[in-house]
Design an enzyme around this catalytic site. Structure first.
Site, PDB file in Angstrom:
ATOM      1  CD  GLN A  15      -2.823  -1.121   2.419  1.00  0.00           C
ATOM      2  OE1 GLN A  15      -2.552  -1.810   3.380  1.00  0.00           O
ATOM      3  NE2 GLN A  15      -3.885  -0.352   2.402  1.00  0.00           N
ATOM      4  CG  HIS A 109      -0.689  -6.027   5.390  1.00  0.00           C
ATOM      5  ND1 HIS A 109      -0.622  -5.351   6.601  1.00  0.00           N
ATOM      6  CD2 HIS A 109      -1.862  -5.670   4.829  1.00  0.00           C
ATOM      7  CE1 HIS A 109      -1.713  -4.619   6.746  1.00  0.00           C
ATOM      8  NE2 HIS A 109      -2.494  -4.790   5.710  1.00  0.00           N
ATOM      9  CG  ASN A 153      -3.054  -7.375   8.094  1.00  0.00           C
ATOM     10  OD1 ASN A 153      -3.065  -6.746   9.132  1.00  0.00           O
ATOM     11  ND2 ASN A 153      -3.929  -7.164   7.120  1.00  0.00           N
ATOM     12  CD  GLU A 154      -7.611  -6.781   8.697  1.00  0.00           C
ATOM     13  OE1 GLU A 154      -8.139  -6.869   7.576  1.00  0.00           O
ATOM     14  OE2 GLU A 154      -7.828  -5.841   9.468  1.00  0.00           O
TER      15      GLU A 154
HETATM   16  C1  GCO Z   1      -7.145  -4.006   6.655  1.00  0.00           C
HETATM   17  C2  GCO Z   1      -5.823  -3.828   6.181  1.00  0.00           C
HETATM   18  C3  GCO Z   1      -5.413  -2.454   5.766  1.00  0.00           C
HETATM   19  C4  GCO Z   1      -6.527  -1.498   5.343  1.00  0.00           C
HETATM   20  C5  GCO Z   1      -7.110  -0.774   6.524  1.00  0.00           C
HETATM   21  C6  GCO Z   1      -8.087   0.315   6.096  1.00  0.00           C
HETATM   22  O1  GCO Z   1      -7.288  -4.026   7.865  1.00  0.00           O
HETATM   23  O2  GCO Z   1      -7.998  -4.211   5.839  1.00  0.00           O
HETATM   24  O3  GCO Z   1      -4.922  -4.271   7.179  1.00  0.00           O
HETATM   25  O4  GCO Z   1      -4.626  -2.824   4.686  1.00  0.00           O
HETATM   26  O5  GCO Z   1      -5.974  -0.565   4.450  1.00  0.00           O
HETATM   27  O6  GCO Z   1      -7.808  -1.648   7.342  1.00  0.00           O
HETATM   28  O7  GCO Z   1      -9.206  -0.273   5.495  1.00  0.00           O
END
Ligand code: GCO
Length: 422
Positions: A15, A109, A153-154
């Protein structure tokens, strides 16, 4: 606030860095019928400007920086690691150390090497071995400089998208249902053409494209969590002192009327399913942006008179404190708020949001919850995935025609919270 409390901001490689040309996202952004409103391009050139960005973070009074290492840079071809890219991230980590900044490093990520997708991506068991191999290499090369590591991540975002994207498309909504930039406003023909173009570009056919955020069924979630467990094992073997966890995207589900059962089901899908895989981790990265009101039929759209952010979900800063308390009911390790923020072009509102959200985090700490850090998303205005650059979460604005950085008042507000000043 304790001196060792991690107070910082977060970014993600794809990003902010620019020219992530060996990634699956780069491929998906450049097919003819892409669902991205624009390609990431040079992003905000953080790859070359990380020193300036880290200095702005420190000058504001922050002491920690969360960023990701890009697998597609480290391993642009299967099994071939690029030492020059390892050196790049070594320099970023050394820049953190030189500025007294604690790095919190994410190893995946959302973006993956394009070659992985051709091998089945996150839909085939091979990903566990491939991810573990990449993680071990990074841990061997850079592990001594990484006190905190988020493997993935997530990890639950693919599952969330699987539930919500269909509803959004049927409701004709382009965004808003999930805590990530989406663009579901394409017509069916463009979607189908895009599938075939992706299948050709990845050499895996239109139905074999398993990128990390491809909406997936529950049985595929296990692969994600097996990859996490394999990564934790590799890291602990190579750098046992590193604190390791993953991050989850979590909504503050608020039941009304007969909504308790539906709210509990949503929480189980987003959190309960993953709990057995993370119970022994050193920490959990909690990522929350808003709440959802839940009635017997499920999550509702924000009320007509509710303030909403650029992303389409409700502007509701208190949600982070509610989510931390909900997580702590079942997860008894340390928690770090690895993402919380607001997409808005009104920085005065961002300042208020930060103060309100952080107050709810502080109340959790005062009540004894083991919250060890807060990372605002994001340090810089950046590429919000399929939604592009129009969504502005950053504490620092960037003129992408010159890459000039313009710190916003909210960067200073966050820094003063670290010093305990209000
Ligand atoms: C997410 C990601 C980020 C996003 C942020 C804003 O949580 O989706 O980690 O990459 O850009 O959350 O939406």
């Amino acid at each position: 606030m304790k001196k060792d409390f991690l107070m910082g901001a977060a970014t993600a490689a794809h990003q902010v860095e620019g020219n992530n040309i060996y990634s699956d996202y780069w491929v998906m952004e450049h097919i003819k019928h892409s669902d991205f409103v624009e390609p990431s391009g040079t992003a905000v050139d953080h790859y070359h400007r990380y020193e300036e960005d880290i200095r702005l973070l420190v000058q504001a009074g922050l002491n920690a920086y969360r960023f990701s290492i890009e697998w597609a840079r480290i391993e642009p071809e299967e099994g071939k690691f690029d030492p020059e890219e390892v050196e790049h991230y070594r320099k970023v980590l050394d820049c953190c150390a030189a500025n007294g900044v604690t790095p919190v490093v994410t190893l995946h990520h959302f973006s993956s090497p394009a070659w992985l997708i051709g091998k089945g991506g996150w839909g085939k068991p091979y990903v566990v071995q491939a991810f573990a191999r990449y993680v071990r290499y990074v841990a061997q090369e850079l592990g001594s400089k990484m006190p905190y590591i988020c493997t993935i991540n997530e990890a639950n975002m693919g599952g969330q998208l699987n539930k919500i994207v269909a509803d959004m498309m049927s409701a004709g909504k382009k965004e808003g249902g999930v805590q990530v930039g989406t663009n579901t406003g394409l017509d069916l023909k463009a979607i189908v053409l895009g599938m075939f173009e992706q299948g050709k570009a990845f050499h895996c056919g239109p139905f074999g494209v398993n990128t990390f955020l491809k909406p997936r069924k529950p049985e595929k979630e296990r692969l994600i969590m097996e990859a996490h467990r394999a990564a934790v094992k590799e890291i602990k073997e190579v750098c046992p002192n590193a604190k390791v966890g993953l991050t989850l995207s979590l909504f503050d589900y608020q039941p009304i009327g007969d909504g308790r059962e539906a709210a509990d089901r949503l929480w189980q899908e987003d959190f309960g399913f993953y709990l057995p895989y993370i119970k022994e981790d050193d920490f959990l990265g909690v990522q929350n942006y808003s709440r959802k009101i839940v009635d017997a039929k499920g999550a509702r759209e924000p009320a007509a008179d509710a303030p909403v952010t650029q992303m389409g979900y409700e502007d509701y800063p208190a949600s982070i404190g509610h989510v931390l308390r909900k997580v702590a009911e079942d997860f008894h390790g340390d928690m770090i708020v690895t993402e919380n923020g607001i997409g808005t072009d009104d920085d005065a509102r961002r300042c208020e949001f930060i103060q309100e959200a952080f107050a709810s985090v502080e109340a959790c700490i005062q009540d004894g919850l083991p919250v060890k850090g807060y990372f605002y998303w994001s340090l810089l205005d950046n590429f919000e995935w399929q939604a592009g650059y129009a969504k502005t979460f950053g504490l620092i604005a960037v003129d992408r025609s010159t890459q000039k950085r313009m710190p916003k008042p909210s960067l200073h507000v966050l820094g003063t919270l670290k010093k305990g000043e209000k």
